[in-house]
Write an enzyme that holds these catalytic residues in place. Structure first.
Site, mmCIF file in Angstrom:
data_model
loop_
_atom_site.group_PDB
_atom_site.id
_atom_site.type_symbol
_atom_site.label_atom_id
_atom_site.label_comp_id
_atom_site.label_asym_id
_atom_site.label_seq_id
_atom_site.Cartn_x
_atom_site.Cartn_y
_atom_site.Cartn_z
ATOM 1 N N ASP A 50 7.353 -5.351 -3.210
ATOM 2 C CA ASP A 50 6.482 -4.289 -2.863
ATOM 3 C C ASP A 50 7.052 -2.886 -3.475
ATOM 4 O O ASP A 50 8.080 -2.437 -3.221
ATOM 5 C CB ASP A 50 6.337 -4.208 -1.443
ATOM 6 C CG ASP A 50 5.319 -3.225 -1.010
ATOM 7 O OD1 ASP A 50 4.793 -2.437 -1.668
ATOM 8 O OD2 ASP A 50 5.128 -3.316 0.282
ATOM 9 N N GLY A 76 -9.705 -2.970 -5.413
ATOM 10 C CA GLY A 76 -10.932 -3.977 -4.996
ATOM 11 C C GLY A 76 -12.049 -3.397 -5.735
ATOM 12 O O GLY A 76 -12.121 -2.403 -6.342
ATOM 13 N N TYR A 149 -10.068 6.190 -3.596
ATOM 14 C CA TYR A 149 -9.426 5.497 -4.884
ATOM 15 C C TYR A 149 -9.364 6.396 -5.655
ATOM 16 O O TYR A 149 -8.432 6.826 -6.484
ATOM 17 C CB TYR A 149 -10.264 4.194 -4.753
ATOM 18 C CG TYR A 149 -9.872 3.655 -6.118
ATOM 19 C CD1 TYR A 149 -8.718 2.951 -6.373
ATOM 20 C CD2 TYR A 149 -10.853 3.478 -7.263
ATOM 21 C CE1 TYR A 149 -8.374 2.120 -7.339
ATOM 22 C CE2 TYR A 149 -10.474 3.082 -8.481
ATOM 23 C CZ TYR A 149 -9.345 2.150 -8.545
ATOM 24 O OH TYR A 149 -9.111 1.583 -9.652
ATOM 25 N N LYS A 200 -22.343 -15.649 -7.505
ATOM 26 C CA LYS A 200 -23.548 -15.693 -7.082
ATOM 27 C C LYS A 200 -24.526 -16.772 -7.720
ATOM 28 O O LYS A 200 -25.261 -17.812 -7.113
ATOM 29 C CB LYS A 200 -24.238 -14.529 -6.605
ATOM 30 C CG LYS A 200 -23.612 -13.825 -5.585
ATOM 31 C CD LYS A 200 -24.093 -12.321 -5.348
ATOM 32 C CE LYS A 200 -23.391 -11.633 -4.495
ATOM 33 N NZ LYS A 200 -23.728 -10.162 -4.292
ATOM 34 N N ARG A 220 -24.168 1.051 -14.804
ATOM 35 C CA ARG A 220 -22.816 0.813 -15.250
ATOM 36 C C ARG A 220 -22.603 0.391 -16.523
ATOM 37 O O ARG A 220 -23.279 -0.346 -17.179
ATOM 38 C CB ARG A 220 -21.827 -0.004 -14.059
ATOM 39 C CG ARG A 220 -21.975 0.464 -12.607
ATOM 40 C CD ARG A 220 -20.967 1.547 -12.199
ATOM 41 N NE ARG A 220 -20.877 1.751 -10.899
ATOM 42 C CZ ARG A 220 -21.825 2.429 -10.217
ATOM 43 N NH1 ARG A 220 -22.746 2.973 -10.828
ATOM 44 N NH2 ARG A 220 -21.575 2.885 -8.869
HETATM 45 P P1 NAD Z 1 -5.794 -6.104 -9.583
HETATM 46 O O1 NAD Z 1 -6.015 -5.731 -8.307
HETATM 47 O O2 NAD Z 1 -6.083 -7.358 -10.007
HETATM 48 O O3 NAD Z 1 -4.122 -5.963 -10.008
HETATM 49 C C1 NAD Z 1 -3.381 -4.868 -9.275
HETATM 50 C C2 NAD Z 1 -2.378 -5.495 -8.969
HETATM 51 O O4 NAD Z 1 -1.096 -4.702 -8.403
HETATM 52 C C3 NAD Z 1 -2.359 -6.808 -7.904
HETATM 53 O O5 NAD Z 1 -1.894 -8.213 -8.341
HETATM 54 C C4 NAD Z 1 -1.658 -6.327 -6.834
HETATM 55 O O6 NAD Z 1 -0.907 -7.647 -5.972
HETATM 56 C C5 NAD Z 1 -0.806 -5.386 -7.277
HETATM 57 N N1 NAD Z 1 -0.172 -4.476 -6.344
HETATM 58 C C6 NAD Z 1 -0.765 -3.637 -5.376
HETATM 59 N N2 NAD Z 1 -0.010 -3.203 -4.726
HETATM 60 C C7 NAD Z 1 1.395 -3.574 -4.863
HETATM 61 C C8 NAD Z 1 2.649 -3.045 -4.611
HETATM 62 N N3 NAD Z 1 2.637 -2.298 -3.668
HETATM 63 N N4 NAD Z 1 3.609 -3.613 -5.133
HETATM 64 C C9 NAD Z 1 3.637 -4.530 -6.245
HETATM 65 N N5 NAD Z 1 2.250 -4.910 -6.906
HETATM 66 C C10 NAD Z 1 1.259 -4.242 -6.147
HETATM 67 O O7 NAD Z 1 -6.462 -4.906 -10.464
HETATM 68 P P2 NAD Z 1 -6.734 -4.974 -11.964
HETATM 69 O O8 NAD Z 1 -8.232 -5.187 -12.216
HETATM 70 O O9 NAD Z 1 -5.988 -5.848 -12.641
HETATM 71 O O10 NAD Z 1 -6.498 -3.298 -12.175
HETATM 72 C C11 NAD Z 1 -5.291 -2.960 -12.777
HETATM 73 C C12 NAD Z 1 -5.174 -1.465 -12.860
HETATM 74 O O11 NAD Z 1 -6.324 -0.768 -13.558
HETATM 75 C C13 NAD Z 1 -5.146 -0.919 -11.432
HETATM 76 O O12 NAD Z 1 -4.354 0.247 -11.262
HETATM 77 C C14 NAD Z 1 -6.625 -0.366 -11.193
HETATM 78 O O13 NAD Z 1 -6.850 0.658 -10.393
HETATM 79 C C15 NAD Z 1 -6.808 0.008 -12.597
HETATM 80 N N6 NAD Z 1 -8.232 -0.089 -13.130
HETATM 81 C C16 NAD Z 1 -8.827 -1.116 -13.131
HETATM 82 C C17 NAD Z 1 -10.364 -1.346 -13.256
HETATM 83 C C18 NAD Z 1 -10.986 -2.635 -13.540
HETATM 84 O O14 NAD Z 1 -12.119 -2.639 -13.664
HETATM 85 N N7 NAD Z 1 -10.345 -3.665 -13.365
HETATM 86 C C19 NAD Z 1 -11.038 -0.082 -13.560
HETATM 87 C C20 NAD Z 1 -10.141 1.099 -13.407
HETATM 88 C C21 NAD Z 1 -9.175 1.086 -13.051
#
Ligand code: NAD
Length: 321
Positions: A50, A76, A149, A200, A220
């Protein structure tokens, strides 16, 4: 060969990034709360832990690394981020992770650090018209993100920029706009709209219906994972710090997105738009002027192409479960 650390390596984007870095021949340490849900990580080391805990971050960021990618976030889709129910955790956990990582990266003299911010930082007052949202990088202030967020992401952008100004640590910041693709969360409540709609459609009977949240007219844009990683690589290789949008400019409504998926699946289903209070802003699109100027490149592949690959993968998951 570079030495690389990927925080959030068990997640969607982090998982794909680790695979790409390994294909390129680099040495990779991944860290996450969990292993990847859908495939075995090829990382040379994978630490489960963590990152809100400073003691773990000290162990994980124990050397300068050539590159650190900070993708870990409490994260999420709309059903997780916009209901308000997870606000405290989202803000606290992600901010703690970023505070710990930048402090330790600075201490060990990290060579270059990438931070994934989000389109959710943009002010809601510029995203009320679904046909004409404004998301140019310079429109972030005066700030008014529509979710906690987004506020945390904005705070953390500023945190990384402050460490860059005061301590000279080399950083890059991208604002991702709805990244999607295979091996992303597709069920369980944290999935985002492209994955939710694919699921879905795959689950529906041939003459059935699917639910789309809100009136479906909210707009979007969606970026396929391969183009996202290409943009990240180009940003890391450039001298440009950012923040810069990494997103597609192909804006569609949620109902149009559903129609596209139904066409790919060859399933002409009915769309039932259901009222919910947490659909987010009315319109959002990437503005790619800055990335074109700074990196001489922008994502360009059609949405349909990535959606097809994503649908195929999610359909397999649905039928395997
Ligand atoms: P994701 O949720 O699949 O991946 C994030 C990972 O971080 C998860 O596996 C989670 O377990 C890990 N994590 C969270 N808290 C943690 C902690 N305390 N210690 C260790 N690990 C931890 O999300 P993603 O879609 O792969 O996104 C990656 C990054 O890109 C994120 O920062 C997200 O905010 C950013 N982002 C993603 C999108 C998108 O559309 N996917 C859009 C904008 C920004």
């Amino acid at each position: 060969m570079k030495k690389v650390l990927v925080c959030g390596a068990g997640g969607f984007i982090g998982g794909h990034l680790v695979k790409k870095l390994k294909r390129q021949g680099h040495w990779v340490r991944g860290v996450d709360l969990k292993m990847h849900d859908y495939s075995k990580s090829p990382a040379d080391e994978f630490i489960i832990g963590d990152l809100t805990e400073q003691s773990l971050v000290k162990k994980v960021v124990d050397q300068p690394f050539d590159e650190i990618y900070q993708l870990a976030a409490d994260m999420g889709g709309a059903g997780y981020l916009f209901t308000g129910e997870n606000d405290a955790n989202v803000m606290h956990n992600s901010a703690m992770v970023n505070l710990n990582i930048i402090q330790q990266a600075n201490l060990v003299g990290a060579k270059k650090l990438f931070y994934s911010s989000s389109a959710c930082i943009y002010p809601s007052y510029n995203q009320e018209d679904p046909a004409n949202p404004k998301c140019s990088e310079d429109s972030a202030y005066p700030a008014e993100p529509d979710s906690e967020y987004g506020w945390e992401k904005l705070f953390s952008e500023r945190l990384y920029l402050a460490f860059n100004r005061n301590y000279g640590i080399d950083i890059r910041i991208a604002r991702f706009h709805n990244v999607f693709g295979p091996e992303g969360t597709w069920t369980g409540g944290k999935e985002k709209s492209p994955a939710a709609i694919c699921r879905k459609v795959a689950e529906a009977d041939d003459n059935g219906a699917i639910e789309v949240w809100g009136d479906g007219l909210q707009t979007r844009s969606f970026l396929y994972i391969d183009e996202c990683l290409e943009a990240v690589e180009r940003l890391m290789e450039s001298d440009f710090i950012g923040p810069v949008n990494i997103g597609s400019e192909e804006m569609v409504s949620l109902n149009q997105l559903a129609e596209m998926v139904m066409q790919i699946a060859d399933k002409p289903l009915q769309i039932n738009n259901i009222p919910v209070s947490y659909t987010g802003v009315r319109g959002r699109n990437s503005d790619n002027k800055l990335i074109k100027e700074e990196l001489r490149w922008a994502p360009s592949r059609p949405l349909e192409e990535g959606l097809r690959k994503t649908y195929e993968w999610i359909e397999q998951q649905v039928h395997a479960n």
